[in-house]
Enzyme design. Structure first.
Site, PDB file in Angstrom:
ATOM      1  N   VAL A 108       0.639  -1.852   0.000  1.00  0.00           N
ATOM      2  CA  VAL A 108      -0.375   0.243   0.267  1.00  0.00           C
ATOM      3  C   VAL A 108       0.804   1.662  -0.327  1.00  0.00           C
ATOM      4  CG1 VAL A 108      -0.456   0.302   3.079  1.00  0.00           C
ATOM      5  CG2 VAL A 108      -1.563   1.189   1.114  1.00  0.00           C
ATOM      6  N   HIS A 318       7.585  -5.531  11.047  1.00  0.00           N
ATOM      7  CA  HIS A 318       6.864  -5.064   9.988  1.00  0.00           C
ATOM      8  C   HIS A 318       6.108  -6.525   9.473  1.00  0.00           C
ATOM      9  CE1 HIS A 318       6.698  -2.261   6.466  1.00  0.00           C
ATOM     10  NE2 HIS A 318       5.579  -2.807   6.632  1.00  0.00           N
TER      11      HIS A 318
END
Length: 353
Positions: A108, A318
């Site tokens: 994204v 992450h």
């Protein structure tokens, strides 16, 4: 006679088969060439394989393709299917050459893309927003709860013999009930986080953004405030903004100095929005209570980094979008964006450069 006829027929079959293979090879050679920079989730690769629209080569590893190898492999390709670890800059675009028409990133965020260079060369860009909203929002809430209720500390104490008699204030944390939750960057993910936190009896939602976002804010009854007020009022501050030149290092000493000493700071956006030295100082001196990070600079964060020495800092590698459903949805969207772009059709999700 019979044996000679059989031999002739066999030779005819072999020639036909060779002709078919030759025709297939010629057909494949005219298909657009695509380079895939990582071993992608299977749904996206299946779309490419079954489309019959491209021929592709892939760096078949979970680890990033070495830069030198990447620059060599992209030469002459028509499309590039990448992830956020690949820096798509002028050097890479020069190496690829004029055939490159489409870059499709399975992310994204797009701070790894040199948008000016891509625009200058007329290269279209696909990306994958929306499909990871739920997964990132869920992980953000999980990280917030883990950090505020000191779950990593508690697990460590239970494992290492620190669990003794019941103590009145041992491992006490902070509740969401009757709290003020601040959101830095009220987009799809910020909204989804707030929707999930509502059942915890949050008293008030506030947010800061480039401009007010009433269409989203009204859905969670959130109040638009300045950055100063966001810092001052928030019991929990969730960072959800994109990494841009304006947001680079925006969470710094100035921001932390205005926060309550009971505040919890959460970042699941990009590591670059945080000045990590300032964050360490704020955490180690008790200026803020705790922090939960899913993103850092660099990634991976060296195990010797001072933030890892702090009990009041929870760091994840992450993994906000790391669900099987979401990663396959991201790879599928990226694959479909790539194919549409190579056909000259509208992409489902395209960056307007």
């Amino acid at each position: 006679m019979w044996s000679s006829r059989v031999a002739v027929q066999r030779l005819q079959r072999i020639a036909a088969a060779q002709l078919t293979v030759s025709t297939m090879h010629r057909a494949q050679s005219t298909l657009p060439r695509v380079y895939v920079t990582r071993s992608m989730p299977p749904d996206g690769l299946d779309i490419l394989r079954k489309s019959g629209q491209v021929q592709f080569e892939m760096w078949d590893s979970d680890d990033p393709v070495p830069r030198a190898e990447l620059l060599k492999r992209v030469k002459g390709v028509d499309g590039l299917f990448c992830v956020l670890t690949e820096k798509i800059d002028a050097d890479l675009l020069d190496a690829a050459g004029p055939n490159l028409r489409v870059v499709s990133t399975m992310s994204v965020g797009y701070d790894h893309l040199s948008l000016d260079e891509l625009k200058k060369r007329g290269i279209r860009v696909g990306y994958t927003p929306d499909v990871l909203t739920d997964a990132v929002a869920e992980l953000t809430v999980a990280l917030l709860l883990c950090t505020s209720r000191r779950l990593v500390e508690a697990t460590h104490e239970a494992k290492t013999g620190g669990w003794g008699t019941w103590r009145t204030l041992w491992l006490c944390g902070y509740e969401l009930a009757n709290s003020t939750v601040g959101i830095m960057g009220l987009g799809r993910i910020g909204l989804a986080i707030a929707e999930r936190l509502k059942p915890f009896k949050v008293k008030k939602f506030i947010y800061s953004d480039v401009t007010p976002r009433p269409e989203l804010a009204n859905q969670i009854q959130a109040e638009y405030v300045s950055m100063d007020e966001l810092a001052k009022q928030s019991d929990f501050l969730a960072v959800c903004c994109a990494l841009t030149p304006e947001t680079q290092g925006i969470c710094n000493k100035e921001l932390f100095s205005k926060m309550k000493d009971t505040s919890i700071f959460i970042n699941t956006s990009r590591g670059g929005v945080v000045n990590q030295e300032d964050l360490y100082e704020a955490l180690s001196t008790g200026q803020i209570a705790a922090a939960g990070l899913d993103v850092t600079v660099p990634e991976p964060l060296p195990t010797s980094h001072p933030l890892f020495t702090l009990k009041n800092c929870v760091i994840l590698p992450h993994v906000a979008s790391a669900s099987f459903t979401t990663r396959n949805a991201m790879s599928s969207l990226a694959a479909n964006n790539l194919l549409a772009g190579l056909r000259g059709d509208p992409m489902e999700k395209e960056l307007q450069l």
